[in-house]
Design a protein around this motif. Structure first.
Motif, PDB file in Angstrom:
ATOM      1  N   VAL A  20      38.643  62.048  28.380  1.00 34.71           N
ATOM      2  CA  VAL A  20      38.665  62.816  29.628  1.00 34.71           C
ATOM      3  C   VAL A  20      39.902  63.697  29.702  1.00 34.71           C
ATOM      4  CG1 VAL A  20      38.851  62.606  32.141  1.00 34.71           C
ATOM      5  CG2 VAL A  20      37.303  61.117  30.881  1.00 34.71           C
ATOM      6  N   PHE A  21      41.065  63.118  29.412  1.00 33.59           N
ATOM      7  CA  PHE A  21      42.306  63.866  29.647  1.00 33.59           C
ATOM      8  C   PHE A  21      42.667  64.826  28.516  1.00 33.59           C
ATOM      9  CE2 PHE A  21      42.955  59.909  32.164  1.00 33.59           C
ATOM     10  CZ  PHE A  21      42.742  60.516  33.397  1.00 33.59           C
ATOM     11  N   SER A  22      42.169  64.563  27.310  1.00 39.27           N
ATOM     12  CA  SER A  22      42.520  65.484  26.222  1.00 39.27           C
ATOM     13  C   SER A  22      41.584  66.688  26.172  1.00 39.27           C
ATOM     14  CB  SER A  22      42.540  64.762  24.881  1.00 39.27           C
ATOM     15  OG  SER A  22      41.249  64.374  24.527  1.00 39.27           O
ATOM     16  N   SER A  23      40.293  66.490  26.495  1.00 36.19           N
ATOM     17  CA  SER A  23      39.388  67.635  26.400  1.00 36.19           C
ATOM     18  C   SER A  23      38.287  67.641  27.465  1.00 36.19           C
ATOM     19  CB  SER A  23      38.773  67.685  25.001  1.00 36.19           C
ATOM     20  OG  SER A  23      38.387  66.410  24.603  1.00 36.19           O
ATOM     21  N   ALA A  24      38.491  66.885  28.532  1.00 27.90           N
ATOM     22  CA  ALA A  24      37.544  66.868  29.668  1.00 27.90           C
ATOM     23  C   ALA A  24      36.127  66.469  29.271  1.00 27.90           C
ATOM     24  CB  ALA A  24      37.530  68.214  30.390  1.00 27.90           C
ATOM     25  N   LEU A  25      36.012  65.713  28.184  1.00 24.70           N
ATOM     26  CA  LEU A  25      34.663  65.298  27.759  1.00 24.70           C
ATOM     27  C   LEU A  25      34.131  64.219  28.705  1.00 24.70           C
ATOM     28  CD1 LEU A  25      35.076  65.081  23.891  1.00 24.70           C
ATOM     29  CD2 LEU A  25      33.762  66.739  25.157  1.00 24.70           C
ATOM     30  N   LEU A 179      43.833  65.726  37.638  1.00 33.04           N
ATOM     31  CA  LEU A 179      43.498  65.490  36.222  1.00 33.04           C
ATOM     32  C   LEU A 179      44.482  66.210  35.300  1.00 33.04           C
ATOM     33  CD1 LEU A 179      39.620  65.870  36.224  1.00 33.04           C
ATOM     34  CD2 LEU A 179      40.885  63.817  35.750  1.00 33.04           C
ATOM     35  N   GLY A 180      44.837  67.435  35.691  1.00 39.72           N
ATOM     36  CA  GLY A 180      45.776  68.227  34.895  1.00 39.72           C
ATOM     37  C   GLY A 180      47.132  67.555  34.786  1.00 39.72           C
ATOM     38  N   SER A 183      46.831  64.609  32.409  1.00 34.00           N
ATOM     39  CA  SER A 183      46.695  65.012  31.003  1.00 34.00           C
ATOM     40  C   SER A 183      47.980  65.651  30.485  1.00 34.00           C
ATOM     41  CB  SER A 183      45.495  65.925  30.796  1.00 34.00           C
ATOM     42  OG  SER A 183      45.574  67.021  31.606  1.00 34.00           O
ATOM     43  N   LEU A 184      48.736  66.277  31.378  1.00 37.54           N
ATOM     44  CA  LEU A 184      50.047  66.824  30.984  1.00 37.54           C
ATOM     45  C   LEU A 184      50.983  65.676  30.598  1.00 37.54           C
ATOM     46  CD1 LEU A 184      52.248  69.065  30.925  1.00 37.54           C
ATOM     47  CD2 LEU A 184      52.489  68.770  33.365  1.00 37.54           C
ATOM     48  N   TYR A 187      49.895  64.377  27.307  1.00 39.33           N
ATOM     49  CA  TYR A 187      50.218  65.337  26.246  1.00 39.33           C
ATOM     50  C   TYR A 187      51.684  65.223  25.843  1.00 39.33           C
ATOM     51  CZ  TYR A 187      50.516  69.685  23.673  1.00 39.33           C
ATOM     52  OH  TYR A 187      50.705  70.611  22.679  1.00 39.33           O
TER      53      TYR A 187
ATOM     54  N   PRO B  33      33.980  70.292  30.191  1.00 38.46           N
ATOM     55  CA  PRO B  33      34.464  70.245  28.800  1.00 38.46           C
ATOM     56  C   PRO B  33      34.649  71.625  28.172  1.00 38.46           C
ATOM     57  CG  PRO B  33      32.694  68.691  29.096  1.00 38.46           C
ATOM     58  CD  PRO B  33      32.793  69.473  30.359  1.00 38.46           C
ATOM     59  N   TYR B 108      31.990  71.660  19.613  1.00 41.29           N
ATOM     60  CA  TYR B 108      31.587  72.128  20.949  1.00 41.29           C
ATOM     61  C   TYR B 108      30.284  72.911  20.904  1.00 41.29           C
ATOM     62  CZ  TYR B 108      35.790  70.471  23.179  1.00 41.29           C
ATOM     63  OH  TYR B 108      36.761  69.661  23.691  1.00 41.29           O
ATOM     64  N   PHE B 182      45.195  71.095  28.562  1.00 37.85           N
ATOM     65  CA  PHE B 182      45.387  70.605  29.931  1.00 37.85           C
ATOM     66  C   PHE B 182      45.625  71.734  30.936  1.00 37.85           C
ATOM     67  CE2 PHE B 182      49.698  70.508  28.203  1.00 37.85           C
ATOM     68  CZ  PHE B 182      50.411  71.128  29.217  1.00 37.85           C
ATOM     69  N   PHE B 185      42.700  72.706  33.234  1.00 38.90           N
ATOM     70  CA  PHE B 185      42.486  72.020  34.517  1.00 38.90           C
ATOM     71  C   PHE B 185      43.162  72.787  35.655  1.00 38.90           C
ATOM     72  CE2 PHE B 185      42.113  68.099  31.797  1.00 38.90           C
ATOM     73  CZ  PHE B 185      40.857  67.711  32.216  1.00 38.90           C
ATOM     74  N   PHE B 186      44.449  73.150  35.414  1.00 38.57           N
ATOM     75  CA  PHE B 186      45.219  73.842  36.460  1.00 38.57           C
ATOM     76  C   PHE B 186      44.615  75.218  36.770  1.00 38.57           C
ATOM     77  CE2 PHE B 186      48.628  71.167  34.500  1.00 38.57           C
ATOM     78  CZ  PHE B 186      48.822  70.346  35.600  1.00 38.57           C
TER      79      PHE B 186
END
Lengths: 190, 220
Positions: A20-25, A179-180, A183-184, A187, B33, B108, B182, B185-186
């Protein structure tokens, strides 16, 4: 497999390379709308179950082909076939064993099988981590990480709905910022 | 009570409510995604948008042809088979048009078969809506996806890499970090909120304009 490699896979699968956090999968409207922590845990367990069986099948099938023959096309076709097979068998198994809970579980099976996270985890576990044990271990911990991420989102959404967020950011934008930020932070560990 | 006026104002604002997120399909168009991880160049945006249309429309149309009483498990299997077949074909088309995206987008291009836009309309809407409306809604949500994809890709490619469609552009500000996943997202959060503010201002303006016209035209 030594302890260090096990820990590395756990940290990668559940944390740093979290789906989820690395690529929103694996984030879609229905998954984000799962209404209780219990349902999220059940969904995560079903995801892990499906992922493990498909990973096992893929590894066995990969052994039948040469390295040159085994390409992305073949991988994709086998993922589809195995996902269909495992989800059908899981449906039959749940129908026979779960009784009154079956109607709830039946709705979750398509969500797990038709999920971008499933293809993502299978791709990483079979294309980059080569041994069977490592692949299975990675898939299991990715499913744990995915479930934890969904729980975090659930509780985050709950808090955000109670807090005083500017009107333009209410709902999805606030959730995306949340979420950003997570994930930041993850990262930063890379 | 003047119901005609309410009807008129509602029709004025209905398009904007689409952008406010009050319709569920607006949310479906935000396919996270792809928008978060792949919106790093305009070529990616073009490739994924083409693939989205190529996969989405035939798959949803096929799934609308299934009988209503079909078991959801069986229905999903057929949807998965249809989506996978169309994905493999559309991948070839995308690689023919943009050969360089094959290496950068990688898995993808296959993930499109599993996207929620393909799956949800067939599963959720068909029971309530006719095929024509489902197809209309799906096209609209694919357009939403395309718009967001291009806006995000434009910003990230221009400011993140100093290029547009792969061609160097001289800009005073360059932030390499925009290409990191990331940041998607922002950026997406800000784009959605800006869209909301814009649509809110516009709908308020339109309502006040039509009210003013009504007051002018009404007999004293």
């Amino acid at each position: 497999m030594n302890l260090a490699s096990l820990i590395t896979i756990v940290v990668l699968g559940a944390g740093i390379e979290n789906l989820v956090f690395s690529s929103a999968l694996g984030l879609n409207k229905v998954v984000l709308d799962l209404s209780s922590p219990r349902r999220i845990v059940v969904f995560g367990s079903l995801f892990a179950w499906l992922g493990l069986w498909v990973t096992l099948g893929l590894n066995l099938l990969e052994g039948l082909f040469n390295k040159q023959q085994w390409d992305e096309y073949l991988f994709f076709i086998f993922v589809i076939l195995l996902t269909i097979l495992v989800s059908l068998l899981t449906n039959l198994l749940l129908q026979k064993t779960t009784g009154q809970f079956y109607p709830v579980l039946r709705k979750l099976i398509p969500l797990t099988s038709l999920n971008t996270a499933l293809l993502g985890v299978l791709y990483v576990s079979t294309q980059t981590i080569y041994t069977l044990k490592r692949s299975l271990f990675y898939t299991a911990w990715s499913a744990v990480g995915y479930t934890l991420a969904l729980l975090l989102i659930y509780y985050g959404k709950k808090r955000l709905s109670l807090s005083n967020v500017p009107r333009a950011f209410r709902g999805l934008p606030a959730l995306l910022l949340y979420l950003g930020i997570i994930s930041l932070a993850l990262y930063g560990l890379r | 009570m003047k119901l005609a006026l309410i009807k008129k104002y509602r029709s004025t604002t209905s398009f904007h409510s689409f952008f406010d997120g009050s319709l569920p399909f607006w949310m479906l168009g935000i396919e996270l995604p792809f928008l978060v991880a792949c919106s790093t160049s305009l070529k990616h945006a073009a490739a994924l948008s083409i693939q989205m249309f190529c996969v989405l429309l035939p798959t949803v149309f096929i799934s609308c042809l299934f009988p209503k009483k079909m078991s959801p498990i069986v229905k999903n299997i057929f949807i998965l088979i249809a989506a996978s077949t169309v994905t493999l074909l559309s991948r070839q088309l995308v690689l023919f048009l943009f050969p360089e995206v094959g290496a950068t987008l990688g898995v993808y291009l296959y993930l499109m078969a599993f996207n929620s836009l393909t799956i949800l309309p067939a599963a959720q809407l068909k029971s309530n809506l006719p095929t024509r409306k489902v197809m209309g809604a799906v096209t609209l949500s694919a357009l939403t996806f395309t718009c967001f994809m291009f806006v995000l890709s434009f910003v990230r490619e221009l400011i993140g890499t100093g290029k547009l469609w792969g061609i160097n552009v001289s800009i005073p500000l360059r932030l390499d970090g925009l290409s990191l996943s990331f940041v998607g997202f922002f950026l997406l959060a800000f784009v959605i909120s800006i869209t909301r503010v814009f649509s809110k201002v516009r709908s308020t303006f339109q309502i006040s304009e039509s009210l003013r016209k009504d007051l002018k035209s009404s007999p004293k």
